[in-house]
Motif scaffolding. Structure first.
Motif, mmCIF file in Angstrom:
data_model
loop_
_atom_site.group_PDB
_atom_site.id
_atom_site.type_symbol
_atom_site.label_atom_id
_atom_site.label_comp_id
_atom_site.label_asym_id
_atom_site.label_seq_id
_atom_site.Cartn_x
_atom_site.Cartn_y
_atom_site.Cartn_z
ATOM 1 N N SER A 80 1.008 -1.582 0.256
ATOM 2 C CA SER A 80 -0.468 -0.059 -0.192
ATOM 3 C C SER A 80 1.082 1.000 0.123
ATOM 4 C CB SER A 80 -1.018 0.006 1.394
ATOM 5 O OG SER A 80 -0.086 0.373 2.046
ATOM 6 N N SER A 81 0.126 2.450 -0.196
ATOM 7 C CA SER A 81 1.142 3.672 -0.551
ATOM 8 C C SER A 81 1.399 4.281 0.787
ATOM 9 C CB SER A 81 0.100 4.427 -1.439
ATOM 10 O OG SER A 81 0.286 4.911 -2.256
ATOM 11 N N GLU A 82 0.280 4.053 1.858
ATOM 12 C CA GLU A 82 0.516 4.392 3.333
ATOM 13 C C GLU A 82 1.909 3.313 3.874
ATOM 14 O OE1 GLU A 82 -4.045 4.471 3.077
ATOM 15 O OE2 GLU A 82 -2.158 3.525 2.261
ATOM 16 N N SER A 83 1.640 2.057 3.133
ATOM 17 C CA SER A 83 3.210 1.404 3.998
ATOM 18 C C SER A 83 4.301 2.011 3.872
ATOM 19 C CB SER A 83 2.930 -0.047 3.458
ATOM 20 O OG SER A 83 3.831 0.012 1.920
ATOM 21 N N ALA A 84 4.590 2.372 2.330
ATOM 22 C CA ALA A 84 5.631 3.792 2.080
ATOM 23 C C ALA A 84 5.607 4.843 2.772
ATOM 24 C CB ALA A 84 5.195 3.892 0.368
ATOM 25 N N VAL A 85 4.490 5.610 3.120
ATOM 26 C CA VAL A 85 4.793 6.432 4.674
ATOM 27 C C VAL A 85 5.416 6.301 5.741
ATOM 28 C CG1 VAL A 85 3.434 9.013 5.147
ATOM 29 C CG2 VAL A 85 2.632 7.817 2.541
ATOM 30 N N LEU A 86 5.123 5.123 6.121
ATOM 31 C CA LEU A 86 4.838 4.726 7.546
ATOM 32 C C LEU A 86 6.548 4.740 7.512
ATOM 33 C CD1 LEU A 86 2.048 2.492 7.891
ATOM 34 C CD2 LEU A 86 2.746 4.740 9.635
ATOM 35 N N HIS A 87 7.019 3.798 6.617
ATOM 36 C CA HIS A 87 8.208 3.613 6.373
ATOM 37 C C HIS A 87 8.847 4.731 6.170
ATOM 38 C CE1 HIS A 87 12.583 2.865 3.959
ATOM 39 N NE2 HIS A 87 12.724 2.282 5.064
ATOM 40 N N ALA A 88 8.565 5.844 5.797
ATOM 41 C CA ALA A 88 9.852 7.269 5.545
ATOM 42 C C ALA A 88 9.846 8.212 7.326
ATOM 43 C CB ALA A 88 8.649 8.430 4.916
#
Length: 230
Positions: A80-88
């Motif tokens: 998900s795009s959310e996973s990329a934001v959480l990783h950031a």
């Protein structure tokens, strides 16, 4: 000025349009349009591109964004795009210091800096946990039952057809811009939580670049209205 960090997820594995995120759109790599719009916004302090693809990260850095290598575990088709934001958030201190996280999609290359500012400011002014871009729609939506019969979703088909001006105003997410309260998003792990504020962008273009036909249509539209690359 409060810190607003724009995060642009840009995976390398596009199947609908191979190499989509660095494919030239009006002469500029697709990810470059999102970066330029974010850098031109008055409300944005930092721009990050999250990708598993080194080519995309090199292009992102050349356009002035901070590149962030995304782990393989959150880079597949199911990520998900959310996973990329959480990783950031976990990887970069500038994200941990931000009041607002701005999640932008590469697939909306005609997004403007002014539209980004409108969404970010609306979240703050209207005390929203999430603010997101929408456009007004007038479509009559249907569902198709197992027997093939149609059922009206946002209208009663058994009654006389209403004029557009007599129907309730309805809106569709553009999918282009989401401004998120950083603390709330980190806890919720999804883009909608708490108070959600739709921000109507009256001039937004509704075509997302998911297929080659979308690409041709949006480039043709952009050329017809004289929107050329710098």
């Amino acid at each position: 000025m409060t810190r607003t960090v724009a995060i642009i997820p840009a995976r390398g594995g596009s199947k609908g349009i191979p190499g989509k995120n660095i494919k030239p759109f009006l002469g500029t790599p697709l990810v470059g349009h999102a970066i330029k719009a974010a850098l031109g916004a008055e409300t944005v302090t930092d721009v990050i591109v999250s990708s598993d693809d080194d080519k995309i990260l090199r292009v992102a850095e050349a356009f002035g964004a901070t590149p962030l290598k995304r782990p393989p575990g959150i880079s597949g088709d199911e990520a998900s795009s959310e996973s990329a934001v959480l990783h950031a958030i976990g990887a970069l201190e500038i994200c941990q210091q931000a009041e607002t996280l701005l999640f932008l999609q590469c697939t909306s290359p005609l997004t403007t800096s002014a539209e980004i500012d409108q969404v970010v400011r609306s979240r703050i002014e209207l005390k929203g946990d999430t603010a997101f871009s929408v456009v007004e729609v007038h479509a009559f939506l249907w569902e198709i039952g197992e027997d093939g019969s149609g059922y009206g979703v946002n209208h009663d088909a058994s009654k006389p057809r209403q004029r557009r001006q007599d129907r309730p105003r309805q809106y569709r997410e553009t999918g282009a811009i989401y401004a998120l309260d950083r603390k709330g998003f980190a806890e919720a792990g999804q883009r909608f939580f708490g108070r959600s504020v739709p921000v109507v962008l009256s001039d937004a273009v509704e075509i997302d670049l998911d297929t080659p036909r979308d690409w041709l249509a949006l480039e043709a539209y952009a050329r017809s209205v004289g929107q050329a690359c710098e």
